[in-house]
Design an enzyme around this catalytic site. Structure first.
Site, PDB file in Angstrom:
ATOM      1  N   GLY A  30      15.572  87.327  50.531  1.00  0.00           N
ATOM      2  CA  GLY A  30      16.598  88.347  50.788  1.00  0.00           C
ATOM      3  C   GLY A  30      17.111  88.895  49.470  1.00  0.00           C
ATOM      4  N   GLY A  96       7.006  86.468  53.460  1.00  0.00           N
ATOM      5  CA  GLY A  96       5.736  86.607  52.744  1.00  0.00           C
ATOM      6  C   GLY A  96       5.324  85.348  52.021  1.00  0.00           C
ATOM      7  N   GLY A 136      15.390  82.801  45.764  1.00  0.00           N
ATOM      8  CA  GLY A 136      16.260  81.746  46.257  1.00  0.00           C
ATOM      9  C   GLY A 136      15.439  80.534  46.650  1.00  0.00           C
ATOM     10  N   THR A 159      20.569  84.325  44.894  1.00  0.00           N
ATOM     11  CA  THR A 159      20.955  84.316  46.304  1.00  0.00           C
ATOM     12  C   THR A 159      22.458  84.521  46.420  1.00  0.00           C
ATOM     13  OG1 THR A 159      21.278  83.026  48.330  1.00  0.00           O
ATOM     14  CG2 THR A 159      20.935  81.747  46.348  1.00  0.00           C
ATOM     15  N   ASP A 161      24.009  83.317  48.677  1.00  0.00           N
ATOM     16  CA  ASP A 161      24.523  82.107  49.329  1.00  0.00           C
ATOM     17  C   ASP A 161      25.024  81.058  48.316  1.00  0.00           C
ATOM     18  OD1 ASP A 161      23.613  83.315  51.650  1.00  0.00           O
ATOM     19  OD2 ASP A 161      21.717  82.211  51.658  1.00  0.00           O
ATOM     20  N   GLY A 204      25.913  83.256  54.245  1.00  0.00           N
ATOM     21  CA  GLY A 204      25.931  81.996  53.500  1.00  0.00           C
ATOM     22  C   GLY A 204      24.883  81.017  53.982  1.00  0.00           C
TER      23      GLY A 204
HETATM   24  O1  F6P Z   1      19.859  83.988  52.121  1.00  0.00           O
HETATM   25  C1  F6P Z   1      20.518  85.205  52.091  1.00  0.00           C
HETATM   26  C2  F6P Z   1      20.885  85.654  53.478  1.00  0.00           C
HETATM   27  O2  F6P Z   1      21.568  86.891  53.360  1.00  0.00           O
HETATM   28  C3  F6P Z   1      21.693  84.652  54.292  1.00  0.00           C
HETATM   29  O3  F6P Z   1      23.041  84.624  53.914  1.00  0.00           O
HETATM   30  C4  F6P Z   1      21.432  85.155  55.687  1.00  0.00           C
HETATM   31  O4  F6P Z   1      21.572  84.127  56.650  1.00  0.00           O
HETATM   32  C5  F6P Z   1      20.009  85.624  55.622  1.00  0.00           C
HETATM   33  O5  F6P Z   1      19.722  85.882  54.261  1.00  0.00           O
HETATM   34  C6  F6P Z   1      19.748  86.862  56.422  1.00  0.00           C
HETATM   35  O6  F6P Z   1      18.397  87.175  56.327  1.00  0.00           O
HETATM   36  P1  F6P Z   1      17.797  88.537  56.901  1.00  0.00           P
HETATM   37  O7  F6P Z   1      18.090  89.619  55.894  1.00  0.00           O
HETATM   38  O8  F6P Z   1      16.359  88.267  57.039  1.00  0.00           O
HETATM   39  O9  F6P Z   1      18.482  88.807  58.214  1.00  0.00           O
END
Ligand code: F6P
Length: 382
Positions: A30, A96, A136, A159, A161, A204
């Site tokens: 992400g 990926g 991350g 990240t 998080d 998070g």
């Molecule tokens: O790890 C970062 C994060 O934004 C988390 O906080 C969240 O749970 C997840 O990725 C969301 O992922 P996606 O963008 O695939 O919905």
């Protein structure tokens, strides 16, 4: 398509000059504010040593011939003016993993294959000397696997998080906290005007860093984090106690991964093209409904979602992102691989990737920030 772009020949070092190197850089998982700042720092620090940098698009996809994404030269001119930009100029994906790559068979079925060999082969063919993998937990696990198979890798901890071990902070986190703090602050005034309860769900993943930091900074009355399972009756007690003292509104900040004492993490289904994905989320609406039912208070919920990942990095994230990028190039120069650059104030150090990935960094429940919040009367629902 991947692994096709011509990136020129490595420069030859003159007598006494440091050997020229070619560094690849990618961004995985992400996105987080500060990715472009790291890329710029890697390119400029490498260029200052006379080395070349190439960008691998879309995580590891750029290495794979049939996957979307290329390999492109990153010159100082190519990274001009990007420090403050959100997102990543290289693209990213959290679907990926080259070790578990979905391949469509002629009959339409999907078979999952390990395509690491193709990455190692492309790396060799392109004359690359090092990979700076910005990612991350998930992306750095892939980087660690590639390192175990001989790829010279330096990781950079990204990240929102903030859940990576061995680094005090990951870049992107502070910007997410700022965004969430601003949002909770704005809701605060409308909650007060209407005497409502507002429940704000922040990101998070399985940790409560964003909820804790933004909740404390924005003076939320209740903060719910995965590290401290909550009792909904205690949450409602806090809201009713405020009501009795004349405060007719309350702000609840809930981490998406928060869990009730007798329950599990809340999941939601989201569309991904024709597929459906299971994701963490939905706890905010659930908590809001339970508060409304138990207290009789008008209660609204809001999911901040990807707002926390988008937009420009704040000054602090720009600074640590630039420091991480420069430190990663220093690691390459030192021949230090299989490591991750980490913030250990006032220093940025290299730590073994294995150490960084040994565990998810949870909020310490007896740490200073939790104790401060408790001292100020914040409820954690316990
Ligand atoms: O790890 C970062 C994060 O934004 C988390 O906080 C969240 O749970 C997840 O990725 C969301 O992922 P996606 O963008 O695939 O919905």
């Amino acid at each position: 398509m991947g692994a096709r772009a011509s990136t020129g020949e490595p420069k030859a070092g003159g007598a006494g000059a440091p050997a020229s190197r070619r560094i690849a850089v990618n961004t995985g998982g992400g996105d987080a504010p500060g990715l472009n700042a790291v890329i710029r720092a890697v390119v400029l620090a490498a260029s200052g040593r006379g080395w070349d940098v190439v960008g691998i698009e879309n995580g590891y996809a750029g290495f794979l011939a049939d996957a979307p994404g290329d390999i492109r030269p990153l010159t100082p001119a190519a990274v001009r003016g990007i420090t403050h930009l959100g997102g990543t100029i290289l693209g990213s994906t959290n679907r990926g993993n080259p070790m578990d790559w979905p391949c469509e068979l002629p009959d339409g079925r999907i078979e999952r294959r390990d395509r690491t060999g193709e990455i190692l082969e492309a790396f060799e063919r392109l004359g690359l000397d090092a990979l700076v993998a910005i990612g991350g937990d998930g992306s750095l696990h892939i980087a660690a696997d590639l390192a175990a198979r001989g790829l010279p890798v330096v990781g950079v901890p990204k990240t929102i998080d903030n859940d990576l071990a061995a680094t005090t902070l990951t870049f992107g986190f502070m910007t997410a906290v700022e965004t969430a703090t601003d949002a909770i602050g704005r809701l605060h005034s409308t909650a007060e005007s209407h005497g409502r309860v507002f429940v704000v769900e922040v990101m998070g993943a399985g940790t409560g860093w964003i909820a804790l930091f933004s909740g404390v900074a924005a003076t939320a009355d209740v903060i719910l984090i995965p590290e401290i399972p909550y009792d909904i009756d205690r949450v409602c007690e806090k809201i009713l106690e405020r009501e009795r003292s004349g405060k007719r509104f309350s702000m609840v900040c809930v981490a998406e991964g928060a869990v009730p004492i007798d329950g599990a993490i809340t999941m939601k289904t989201v569309p991904a093209g024709r597929d459906r994905l299971r994701k963490i989320g939905g706890i905010g609406a659930r908590v809001a409904q339970e508060i409304a039912d138990r207290t009789g208070k008008e209660t609204r919920s809001l999911v901040l979602g990807h707002l926390q990942r988008g937009g420009p990095p704040n000054a602090y994230d720009r600074l640590i992102a630039l420091r991480f990028g420069a430190a990663a190039v220093q690691c390459v120069d030192d021949g230090q691989f299989g490591c991750m650059v980490a913030l250990d104030p006032p220093h940025v150090r290299a730590v073994p990737l294995a150490e960084a990935l040994s565990e998810i960094k949870a909020v310490p429940v007896d740490g200073d920030v939790v104790r401060t919040a408790r001292a100020l009367g914040t409820s954690f629902g316990d």
